[in-house]
Scaffold this motif. Structure first.
Motif, PDB file in Angstrom:
ATOM      1  N   SER A   1       0.821  -1.210   0.000  1.00  0.00           N
ATOM      2  CA  SER A   1       0.000   0.000   0.000  1.00  0.00           C
ATOM      3  C   SER A   1       0.858   1.265   0.000  1.00  0.00           C
ATOM      4  CB  SER A   1      -0.946   0.004   1.203  1.00  0.00           C
ATOM      5  OG  SER A   1      -0.232  -0.048   2.414  1.00  0.00           O
ATOM      6  N   ALA A   2       2.037   1.208   0.647  1.00  0.00           N
ATOM      7  CA  ALA A   2       2.935   2.367   0.630  1.00  0.00           C
ATOM      8  C   ALA A   2       3.448   2.635  -0.775  1.00  0.00           C
ATOM      9  CB  ALA A   2       4.107   2.128   1.580  1.00  0.00           C
ATOM     10  N   VAL A   3       3.758   1.577  -1.507  1.00  0.00           N
ATOM     11  CA  VAL A   3       4.196   1.732  -2.895  1.00  0.00           C
ATOM     12  C   VAL A   3       3.072   2.335  -3.735  1.00  0.00           C
ATOM     13  CG1 VAL A   3       4.888   0.493  -4.982  1.00  0.00           C
ATOM     14  CG2 VAL A   3       5.908  -0.118  -2.783  1.00  0.00           C
ATOM     15  N   ILE A   4       1.850   1.840  -3.533  1.00  0.00           N
ATOM     16  CA  ILE A   4       0.689   2.397  -4.239  1.00  0.00           C
ATOM     17  C   ILE A   4       0.551   3.888  -3.951  1.00  0.00           C
ATOM     18  CG2 ILE A   4      -1.849   2.385  -4.360  1.00  0.00           C
ATOM     19  CD1 ILE A   4      -1.727  -0.638  -3.817  1.00  0.00           C
ATOM     20  N   ASN A   5       0.711   4.250  -2.666  1.00  0.00           N
ATOM     21  CA  ASN A   5       0.586   5.646  -2.266  1.00  0.00           C
ATOM     22  C   ASN A   5       1.610   6.538  -2.955  1.00  0.00           C
ATOM     23  OD1 ASN A   5      -0.411   7.844  -0.654  1.00  0.00           O
ATOM     24  ND2 ASN A   5       1.376   7.607   0.643  1.00  0.00           N
ATOM     25  N   ILE A   6       2.859   6.095  -2.978  1.00  0.00           N
ATOM     26  CA  ILE A   6       3.927   6.898  -3.571  1.00  0.00           C
ATOM     27  C   ILE A   6       3.715   7.067  -5.074  1.00  0.00           C
ATOM     28  CG2 ILE A   6       6.399   6.968  -4.062  1.00  0.00           C
ATOM     29  CD1 ILE A   6       6.795   5.517  -1.336  1.00  0.00           C
ATOM     30  N   VAL A   7       3.382   5.963  -5.739  1.00  0.00           N
ATOM     31  CA  VAL A   7       3.161   6.024  -7.191  1.00  0.00           C
ATOM     32  C   VAL A   7       2.002   6.966  -7.525  1.00  0.00           C
ATOM     33  CG1 VAL A   7       2.453   4.694  -9.217  1.00  0.00           C
ATOM     34  CG2 VAL A   7       4.143   3.749  -7.643  1.00  0.00           C
ATOM     35  N   LEU A   8       0.886   6.818  -6.805  1.00  0.00           N
ATOM     36  CA  LEU A   8      -0.270   7.682  -7.060  1.00  0.00           C
ATOM     37  C   LEU A   8       0.022   9.135  -6.695  1.00  0.00           C
ATOM     38  CD1 LEU A   8      -3.259   5.457  -5.863  1.00  0.00           C
ATOM     39  CD2 LEU A   8      -2.523   5.928  -8.205  1.00  0.00           C
ATOM     40  N   ASP A   9       0.807   9.350  -5.619  1.00  0.00           N
ATOM     41  CA  ASP A   9       1.216  10.709  -5.258  1.00  0.00           C
ATOM     42  C   ASP A   9       1.893  11.400  -6.433  1.00  0.00           C
ATOM     43  OD1 ASP A   9       0.612  11.919  -2.821  1.00  0.00           O
ATOM     44  OD2 ASP A   9       1.928  10.579  -1.718  1.00  0.00           O
ATOM     45  N   ILE A  10       2.864  10.715  -6.999  1.00  0.00           N
ATOM     46  CA  ILE A  10       3.634  11.284  -8.108  1.00  0.00           C
ATOM     47  C   ILE A  10       2.726  11.556  -9.308  1.00  0.00           C
ATOM     48  CG2 ILE A  10       5.494  10.836  -9.755  1.00  0.00           C
ATOM     49  CD1 ILE A  10       6.842   9.184  -7.497  1.00  0.00           C
ATOM     50  N   ILE A  11       1.874  10.579  -9.635  1.00  0.00           N
ATOM     51  CA  ILE A  11       0.987  10.725 -10.799  1.00  0.00           C
ATOM     52  C   ILE A  11       0.001  11.871 -10.603  1.00  0.00           C
ATOM     53  CG2 ILE A  11      -0.850   9.617 -12.135  1.00  0.00           C
ATOM     54  CD1 ILE A  11       0.559   6.933 -11.601  1.00  0.00           C
ATOM     55  N   PHE A  12      -0.646  11.924  -9.443  1.00  0.00           N
ATOM     56  CA  PHE A  12      -1.680  12.925  -9.203  1.00  0.00           C
ATOM     57  C   PHE A  12      -1.109  14.348  -9.084  1.00  0.00           C
ATOM     58  CE2 PHE A  12      -4.677   9.622  -7.035  1.00  0.00           C
ATOM     59  CZ  PHE A  12      -4.962   9.091  -8.287  1.00  0.00           C
ATOM     60  N   VAL A  13       0.068  14.471  -8.437  1.00  0.00           N
ATOM     61  CA  VAL A  13       0.612  15.800  -8.159  1.00  0.00           C
ATOM     62  C   VAL A  13       1.436  16.346  -9.324  1.00  0.00           C
ATOM     63  CG1 VAL A  13       2.187  17.115  -6.667  1.00  0.00           C
ATOM     64  CG2 VAL A  13       0.601  15.463  -5.659  1.00  0.00           C
ATOM     65  N   VAL A  14       2.251  15.501  -9.974  1.00  0.00           N
ATOM     66  CA  VAL A  14       3.166  16.019 -10.999  1.00  0.00           C
ATOM     67  C   VAL A  14       2.505  16.089 -12.387  1.00  0.00           C
ATOM     68  CG1 VAL A  14       5.462  15.849 -12.003  1.00  0.00           C
ATOM     69  CG2 VAL A  14       5.108  15.179  -9.623  1.00  0.00           C
ATOM     70  N   PRO A  15       2.278  14.959 -13.087  1.00  0.00           N
ATOM     71  CA  PRO A  15       1.714  15.099 -14.441  1.00  0.00           C
ATOM     72  C   PRO A  15       0.257  15.570 -14.466  1.00  0.00           C
ATOM     73  CG  PRO A  15       1.918  12.785 -13.876  1.00  0.00           C
ATOM     74  CD  PRO A  15       2.602  13.555 -12.789  1.00  0.00           C
ATOM     75  N   LEU A  16      -0.557  15.140 -13.483  1.00  0.00           N
ATOM     76  CA  LEU A  16      -1.970  15.513 -13.493  1.00  0.00           C
ATOM     77  C   LEU A  16      -2.243  16.861 -12.827  1.00  0.00           C
ATOM     78  CD1 LEU A  16      -3.744  12.084 -12.794  1.00  0.00           C
ATOM     79  CD2 LEU A  16      -3.244  13.189 -14.988  1.00  0.00           C
ATOM     80  N   SER A  17      -1.241  17.395 -12.118  1.00  0.00           N
ATOM     81  CA  SER A  17      -1.348  18.732 -11.484  1.00  0.00           C
ATOM     82  C   SER A  17      -2.589  18.871 -10.603  1.00  0.00           C
ATOM     83  CB  SER A  17      -1.344  19.824 -12.568  1.00  0.00           C
ATOM     84  OG  SER A  17      -0.156  19.772 -13.323  1.00  0.00           O
ATOM     85  N   MET A  18      -2.887  17.838  -9.816  1.00  0.00           N
ATOM     86  CA  MET A  18      -4.050  17.883  -8.935  1.00  0.00           C
ATOM     87  C   MET A  18      -3.754  18.580  -7.612  1.00  0.00           C
ATOM     88  SD  MET A  18      -5.583  14.035  -9.606  1.00  0.00           S
ATOM     89  CE  MET A  18      -6.904  14.230  -8.404  1.00  0.00           C
ATOM     90  N   GLY A  19      -2.502  18.966  -7.421  1.00  0.00           N
ATOM     91  CA  GLY A  19      -2.128  19.711  -6.225  1.00  0.00           C
ATOM     92  C   GLY A  19      -2.297  18.917  -4.943  1.00  0.00           C
ATOM     93  N   ILE A  20      -2.652  19.637  -3.886  1.00  0.00           N
ATOM     94  CA  ILE A  20      -2.746  19.029  -2.561  1.00  0.00           C
ATOM     95  C   ILE A  20      -3.895  18.018  -2.486  1.00  0.00           C
ATOM     96  CG2 ILE A  20      -4.299  20.697  -1.459  1.00  0.00           C
ATOM     97  CD1 ILE A  20      -2.238  20.711   0.896  1.00  0.00           C
ATOM     98  N   SER A  21      -4.922  18.203  -3.299  1.00  0.00           N
ATOM     99  CA  SER A  21      -6.026  17.236  -3.332  1.00  0.00           C
ATOM    100  C   SER A  21      -5.549  15.886  -3.862  1.00  0.00           C
ATOM    101  CB  SER A  21      -7.163  17.768  -4.215  1.00  0.00           C
ATOM    102  OG  SER A  21      -7.692  18.951  -3.691  1.00  0.00           O
TER     103      SER A  21
END
Length: 441
Positions: free
Chosen positions: A171-191
């Motif tokens: 689950s930690a790996v899932i969290n880190i991967v999704l963090d990067i995807i959501f914040v960097v390329p998708l620009s979803m910010g803090i949400s």
């Protein structure tokens, strides 16, 4: 995989049981730490301050749930050590629904009174919007936090500390991967950071619940166990409520410290957010060792092996001393590079404040290590009231000193940092006096 902690060399048994817990909780810390690093590096200091304050608040709100889980785990450990399988399973059924009800109440409270909560912890206006937006998503992960921690505690109570680790790593790996995807390329910010966290929490909760019911016969319930036994309810309440109160008092004190830190502005908030994450990683091993030690004490109490308990205490003191001295040296030497993981190198003011904090706190990790041992010892013995006394001594001293010293202009925020190890020291003195008086060692 160790289940029985009532035989074998005490040091080896405790370490073999504790190490998977330590590794597992280090990965659990990655939930919020991944948010902190990615937010700090890709969004900025304001967002970092918002995530840091949110973390402290979430720890406080979930501390009640975690305390109830820990107390229930002690009861299960005692029944397991005594070989009372039916009592063990009945306690699983009773404690699960009891804690589930409390979780629902906490979740509703957090969502309804979010504005009042943010006002109480003095969130500055410039980061209020980001903090609220982050928390509104994070709060929906509270039920998943309960389910994972409940079943992880049950598994550890019967000596299975490996499977909770496996689910946490995934689950930690899932969290880190999704963090990067959501914040960097998708620009979803803090949400995006918040959403990544609750998705990962949901995975760990569902996975460990399915595993526990399908693969662990010790806690697999039958029809005869699906009832509330008054004697077990009383026992669980005795252990769980005291553990919960202890956890709540501890984290309420930390929340008050967070509010005081917030009053010093965004730079201090951001520095504190990063430094606390480093702190959490640094003393997490001895905190988890204290939890493992509690299971060791509870099982051997159930098996009525008093001398083994004494030997275990002496071994625990040696393990904690060596571990904390090593960790203290590493954190002090690498304080600046560690801060730079969380915040860009050009944020010199923030990094300087964080390094100052780490120099003070890291020098005294032995003190908090011994305090975690005392918590584990008294929880394992079923003396939850003593854990509350130690928590009040530690946190009461810390909060009072922090507010008094930080109000002196020549001391300022340094007063907050120094109040923490002073509180640890006072609690350790009380804990040591008590075990000598009761002739436990």
């Amino acid at each position: 995989m160790i289940k029985d902690l009532t035989s074998g060399n005490e040091t080896k048994v405790m370490l073999r049981f504790a190490i998977p817990m330590i590794i597992g909780n280090l990965f659990q810390q990655l939930y919020n730490v991944a948010d902190t690093i990615i937010v700090g590096q890709f969004i900025g200091a304001g967002a970092l301050a918002a995530v840091g304050s949110s973390y402290t608040l979430m720890v406080f709100l979930t501390s009640i749930i975690l305390g109830l889980c820990m107390g229930s785990g002690v009861v299960v450990s005692m029944f397991f050590g005594a070989g009372k399988k039916d009592k063990l399973k009945s306690s699983v059924f009773t404690s699960f629904w009891f804690i589930a009800l409390i979780t629902i109440i906490i979740n509703v409270f957090a969502l309804v009174f979010i504005d009042e909560i943010l006002h109480f912890i003095q969130i500055p206006a410039e980061v209020l919007y980001d903090t609220k937006k982050y928390l509104q998503i994070i709060f929906y992960g509270i039920p998943a936090t309960f389910i994972y921690n409940y079943f992880a505690t049950m598994l550890r109570s019967i000596g299975n500390s490996v499977m909770p680790l496996i689910f946490l790593i995934i689950s930690a790996v899932i969290n880190i991967v999704l963090d990067i995807i959501f914040v960097v390329p998708l620009s979803m910010g803090i949400s995006g950071a918040a959403l990544a966290t609750i998705i990962a929490q949901g995975f760990s909760a569902v996975s460990i619940a399915i595993y526990s019911f399908r693969k662990v016969p010790e806690i697999r319930l039958e029809r005869k166990h699906l009832h509330f036994e008054s004697s077990i309810v009383k026992l669980i309440a005795n252990y769980s409520l005291l553990s919960s109160i202890q956890q709540s008092i501890m984290n309420f004190g930390i929340l008050m410290i967070q509010g005081l830190v917030n009053s010093f502005g965004v730079s201090t908030m951001a520095a504190f957010a990063a430094a606390v994450k480093i702190d959490s990683f640094a003393y997490m091993p001895v905190q988890d060792f204290g939890n493992a030690f509690s299971t060791f004490i509870a099982q051997n109490k159930g098996a009525e092996k008093q001398q083994r308990i004494r030997n275990g205490i002496h071994s625990a003191i040696k393990i904690i001393t060596i571990s904390c001295i090593t960790i203290s040296i590493l954190v002090v030497v690498f304080a600046k590079p560690l801060m730079s993981i969380f915040i860009k190198g050009n944020e010199t003011e923030i990094i300087g404040i964080g390094v100052q904090y780490l120099y003070i706190e890291a020098s005294f990790y032995c003190l908090i290590g011994y305090l975690f041992m005392f918590y584990g010892l008294y929880r394992g013995f079923g003396k939850g009231s003593m854990s509350i006394v130690l928590t009040i001594a530690s946190l009461g001293t810390r909060v009072a000193l922090a507010y008094v010293l930080s109000s002196v202009p020549s001391i300022g925020v340094l007063g907050i940092w120094w109040s923490i190890p002073i509180g640890w020291a006072l609690a350790d003195i009380i804990g040591y006096y008590k075990i000598k008086k009761d002739k436990i060692i």
